[in-house]
Design a protein around this motif. Sequence first.
Motif, PDB file in Angstrom:
ATOM      1  N   LYS A   4      -8.570 -32.809  50.460  1.00  0.00           N
ATOM      2  CA  LYS A   4      -7.740 -32.435  51.597  1.00  0.00           C
ATOM      3  C   LYS A   4      -7.610 -30.917  51.589  1.00  0.00           C
ATOM      4  O   LYS A   4      -7.470 -30.308  50.527  1.00  0.00           O
ATOM      5  CB  LYS A   4      -6.362 -33.082  51.506  1.00  0.00           C
ATOM      6  N   SER A   6      -6.008 -27.398  54.024  1.00  0.00           N
ATOM      7  CA  SER A   6      -5.151 -26.973  55.128  1.00  0.00           C
ATOM      8  C   SER A   6      -4.929 -25.469  55.065  1.00  0.00           C
ATOM      9  O   SER A   6      -5.182 -24.828  54.041  1.00  0.00           O
ATOM     10  CB  SER A   6      -3.797 -27.688  55.085  1.00  0.00           C
ATOM     11  N   CYS A   7      -4.404 -24.963  56.162  1.00  0.00           N
ATOM     12  CA  CYS A   7      -3.952 -23.581  56.185  1.00  0.00           C
ATOM     13  C   CYS A   7      -2.611 -23.506  55.438  1.00  0.00           C
ATOM     14  O   CYS A   7      -2.102 -24.523  54.963  1.00  0.00           O
ATOM     15  CB  CYS A   7      -3.809 -23.094  57.625  1.00  0.00           C
ATOM     16  N   GLY A  10       0.134 -25.560  57.423  1.00  0.00           N
ATOM     17  CA  GLY A  10      -0.201 -26.951  57.674  1.00  0.00           C
ATOM     18  C   GLY A  10      -0.553 -27.292  59.105  1.00  0.00           C
ATOM     19  O   GLY A  10      -0.842 -28.441  59.415  1.00  0.00           O
ATOM     20  N   ALA A  13      -5.316 -28.915  59.363  1.00  0.00           N
ATOM     21  CA  ALA A  13      -5.569 -29.696  58.151  1.00  0.00           C
ATOM     22  C   ALA A  13      -6.737 -30.641  58.377  1.00  0.00           C
ATOM     23  O   ALA A  13      -6.976 -31.092  59.495  1.00  0.00           O
ATOM     24  CB  ALA A  13      -4.315 -30.483  57.772  1.00  0.00           C
ATOM     25  N   THR A  50      -5.423 -32.795  62.160  1.00  0.00           N
ATOM     26  CA  THR A  50      -4.625 -32.157  63.208  1.00  0.00           C
ATOM     27  C   THR A  50      -5.516 -31.977  64.429  1.00  0.00           C
ATOM     28  O   THR A  50      -6.740 -32.001  64.317  1.00  0.00           O
ATOM     29  CB  THR A  50      -4.080 -30.798  62.711  1.00  0.00           C
ATOM     30  N   CYS A  70      -5.916 -20.605  61.603  1.00  0.00           N
ATOM     31  CA  CYS A  70      -4.632 -21.010  62.156  1.00  0.00           C
ATOM     32  C   CYS A  70      -4.023 -19.837  62.919  1.00  0.00           C
ATOM     33  O   CYS A  70      -3.855 -18.751  62.357  1.00  0.00           O
ATOM     34  CB  CYS A  70      -3.693 -21.451  61.036  1.00  0.00           C
ATOM     35  N   THR A  77      -9.583 -21.491  57.662  1.00  0.00           N
ATOM     36  CA  THR A  77      -9.779 -22.772  56.983  1.00  0.00           C
ATOM     37  C   THR A  77     -11.233 -23.200  56.883  1.00  0.00           C
ATOM     38  O   THR A  77     -11.634 -23.771  55.881  1.00  0.00           O
ATOM     39  CB  THR A  77      -8.987 -23.883  57.692  1.00  0.00           C
ATOM     40  N   CYS A  96      -8.703 -23.095  50.477  1.00  0.00           N
ATOM     41  CA  CYS A  96      -7.737 -23.927  51.209  1.00  0.00           C
ATOM     42  C   CYS A  96      -7.722 -25.375  50.738  1.00  0.00           C
ATOM     43  O   CYS A  96      -6.928 -26.180  51.234  1.00  0.00           O
ATOM     44  CB  CYS A  96      -8.055 -23.899  52.709  1.00  0.00           C
TER      45      CYS A  96
END
Length: 115
Positions: A4, A6-7, A10, A13, A50, A70, A77, A96
């Motif tokens: 997983k 993400s930035c 969040g 993601a 997302t 983001c 990301t 990330c």
Amino acid sequence: MPYKASCHCGQVAFTFEGEFKEALACNCSLCGRRGSLLWFMPREQLQLLTPDEAAASYTFNKHVIQHRFCPRCGIHTHGEGRDPKGQQVAAVNVRCVEGVDLDQLHVHHFDGRAI
């Protein structure tokens, strides 16, 4: 192995599957400034958690790579583009990704300035 990423905040993601032991550090005008470490995979392996529109895009030079980041926290990301054979690829910013020991990765240095 599933991962997983993400930035910082969040807003962007995603998950992906793969095994990576190395990452690429590019010295082009963009990568050299942002300091990302990249790992490449087929784009279909990256599953957004997302909405796609949660990430902003930036292109430069030949405008063929969508550098995704983001718009809220500014973290890069991943990138999206095509490989030399025309296949869609994603380049994940390994910084990330949750649970990755960056000290265990071999870093391949790529001379993006020469392109």
